[in-house]
Design a protein around this motif. Structure first.
Motif, PDB file in Angstrom:
ATOM      1  N   THR A   1     -37.151  31.572 -18.052  1.00  0.00           N
ATOM      2  CA  THR A   1     -37.549  31.128 -19.626  1.00  0.00           C
ATOM      3  C   THR A   1     -38.852  31.975 -20.026  1.00  0.00           C
ATOM      4  O   THR A   1     -39.347  32.592 -19.275  1.00  0.00           O
ATOM      5  CB  THR A   1     -38.030  29.531 -19.616  1.00  0.00           C
ATOM      6  N   GLU A   2     -38.589  32.318 -21.345  1.00  0.00           N
ATOM      7  CA  GLU A   2     -39.637  33.195 -21.806  1.00  0.00           C
ATOM      8  C   GLU A   2     -40.922  32.602 -21.885  1.00  0.00           C
ATOM      9  O   GLU A   2     -41.921  33.276 -21.483  1.00  0.00           O
ATOM     10  CB  GLU A   2     -39.426  33.467 -23.325  1.00  0.00           C
ATOM     11  N   ARG A   3     -41.036  31.365 -21.730  1.00  0.00           N
ATOM     12  CA  ARG A   3     -42.599  30.880 -21.391  1.00  0.00           C
ATOM     13  C   ARG A   3     -43.163  31.061 -20.160  1.00  0.00           C
ATOM     14  O   ARG A   3     -44.229  31.328 -19.931  1.00  0.00           O
ATOM     15  CB  ARG A   3     -42.319  29.187 -21.823  1.00  0.00           C
TER      16      ARG A   3
ATOM     17  N   ARG B   1     -43.704  34.581 -19.548  1.00  0.00           N
ATOM     18  CA  ARG B   1     -45.076  34.989 -20.512  1.00  0.00           C
ATOM     19  C   ARG B   1     -46.170  34.792 -19.686  1.00  0.00           C
ATOM     20  O   ARG B   1     -47.286  35.569 -19.741  1.00  0.00           O
ATOM     21  CB  ARG B   1     -45.357  34.323 -21.728  1.00  0.00           C
ATOM     22  N   ALA B   2     -46.332  33.558 -18.906  1.00  0.00           N
ATOM     23  CA  ALA B   2     -47.267  33.352 -18.104  1.00  0.00           C
ATOM     24  C   ALA B   2     -47.449  34.474 -17.104  1.00  0.00           C
ATOM     25  O   ALA B   2     -48.662  34.711 -16.604  1.00  0.00           O
ATOM     26  CB  ALA B   2     -47.587  31.977 -17.599  1.00  0.00           C
TER      27      ALA B   2
END
Length: 340
Positions: free
Chosen positions: A47-49, A52-53
């Motif tokens: 997932t992009e979330r 991103r982390a």
């Protein structure tokens, strides 16, 4: 190293999962050189979330540079990847596969990269990177390097960079063209490799598959005879491995020849020779390229091929016993080791 990894798996298994994930992100960006976050998330099935982390962490550590147009690996990130590679190979089990392949086929070296190049463009690019590194390691002085064609060899060409040893080398095609896309022809790849490394190149402008009459006529041409002598002086051969009937069809052979290949049990093809399951040559195309007897003078044969669907083809060629170095992927390696 193996004992340490086993202890880590028992005591902190989640740490190893994180290491794998962050290594994979860095390595993917390295292969593609510049990539956007959305593309990377889709490629890694993340997932992009979550991505991103991880990207923020890697950026904070100075391992990734992130711009509006994409991200790239920093020099520090590249050094870390190089240092981690032996540990990652052990962690994923690739080291054991490599040792098993070396022992089974009496290879000088075997290099296994993650994934299945039948399904992943990333895996094919990684095979190209690994083969480019193997070529640089094999070249110790100015030499003649013969190359065949194909999409996998095109990835090797794409991953090459200037080096002092390769700069003095001469790249030549190992055979003529076989009717595939121009960018995958041996001539094209020889010229691309030379330009990428600062080396020189010479070309052979003839088709690979010739009738007997055309073959005997062309072999009398002084320029062609001289070029063939240059090809025969090659000390390194970089080649792919194909599925027998697929390669025969690319060469537009007659239906009778296709039937003969099927009857003889041909499985793998390399530089115009067709091998059965036991590694015996069952058919040879009349070609102006390198012949089997020429290969005995070659110091290093590097085969680059992968994909689960090609495992049997690769094994057939390896059983002939000429190869020195194999660069393949996880899917092909598993098939080869399980089949044999």
């Amino acid at each position: 190293m193996r004992a340490v990894l086993e202890m880590q798996k028992q005591l902190v298994p989640d740490v190893l999962d994180i290491v794998k994930k962050r290594y994979t992100i860095l390595h993917y960006v390295l292969i593609y050189r510049l990539v956007g976050r959305r593309t990377l998330a889709a490629a890694l099935n993340m997932t992009e979330r979550v991505l991103r982390a991880e990207v923020d962490f890697l950026k904070e550590q100075g391992l990734l540079e992130v711009e509006s147009f994409g991200m790239r690996v920093t020099p520090s990130g590249k050094r870390l990847l190089d240092e981690m590679e032996p540990m990652i190979k052990e962690l994923f089990g690739y080291s054991r596969m490599e040792e098993a392949l070396k022992e089974k086929f009496s290879l000088r070296d075997a290099i296994v990269v993650p994934g299945d190049s039948d399904e992943s463009d990333y895996t094919k690019k990684e095979m190209g990177r690994a083969a480019a590194a193997a070529l640089r390691k094999a070249v110790t002085e100015e030499t003649v390097i013969a190359v065949t064609g194909g999409s996998t060899l095109a990835e090797v060409a794409a991953q090459l960079t200037p080096s002092s040893a390769l700069k003095g080398s001469l790249f030549v095609p190992a055979r003529g063209g076989i009717g595939e896309s121009v960018e995958f022809q041996a001539n094209t790849l020889a010229s691309v490799m030379a330009k990428k490394t600062g080396g020189q190149y010479r070309l052979l402008h003839v088709p690979d598959h010739l009738g007997e009459e055309a073959y005997h006529s062309l072999i009398q041409e002084p320029n062609i005879r001289e070029m063939i002598q240059v090809m025969k002086s090659a000390r390194i051969l970089l080649h792919g491995i194909g599925e027998a009937t697929v390669m025969a069809k690319r060469r537009k052979v007659e239906q009778a020849t296709l039937a003969e290949l099927e009857r003889s049990g041909a499985r793998g093809e390399a530089f115009g020779y067709y091998f059965d399951r036991t590694g015996q040559v069952v058919y040879r195309m009349p070609t102006l390229g390198l012949k089997m007897e020429d290969l005995k003078q070659v110091d290093t044969l590097i085969a680059v091929a992968g994909g689960g669907s090609k495992g049997g083809c690769i094994a057939a060629v390896l059983r002939h016993g000429l190869e020195h170095i194999l660069v393949t992927d996880e899917a092909a390696a598993r098939y080869i080791l399980q089949e044999a």
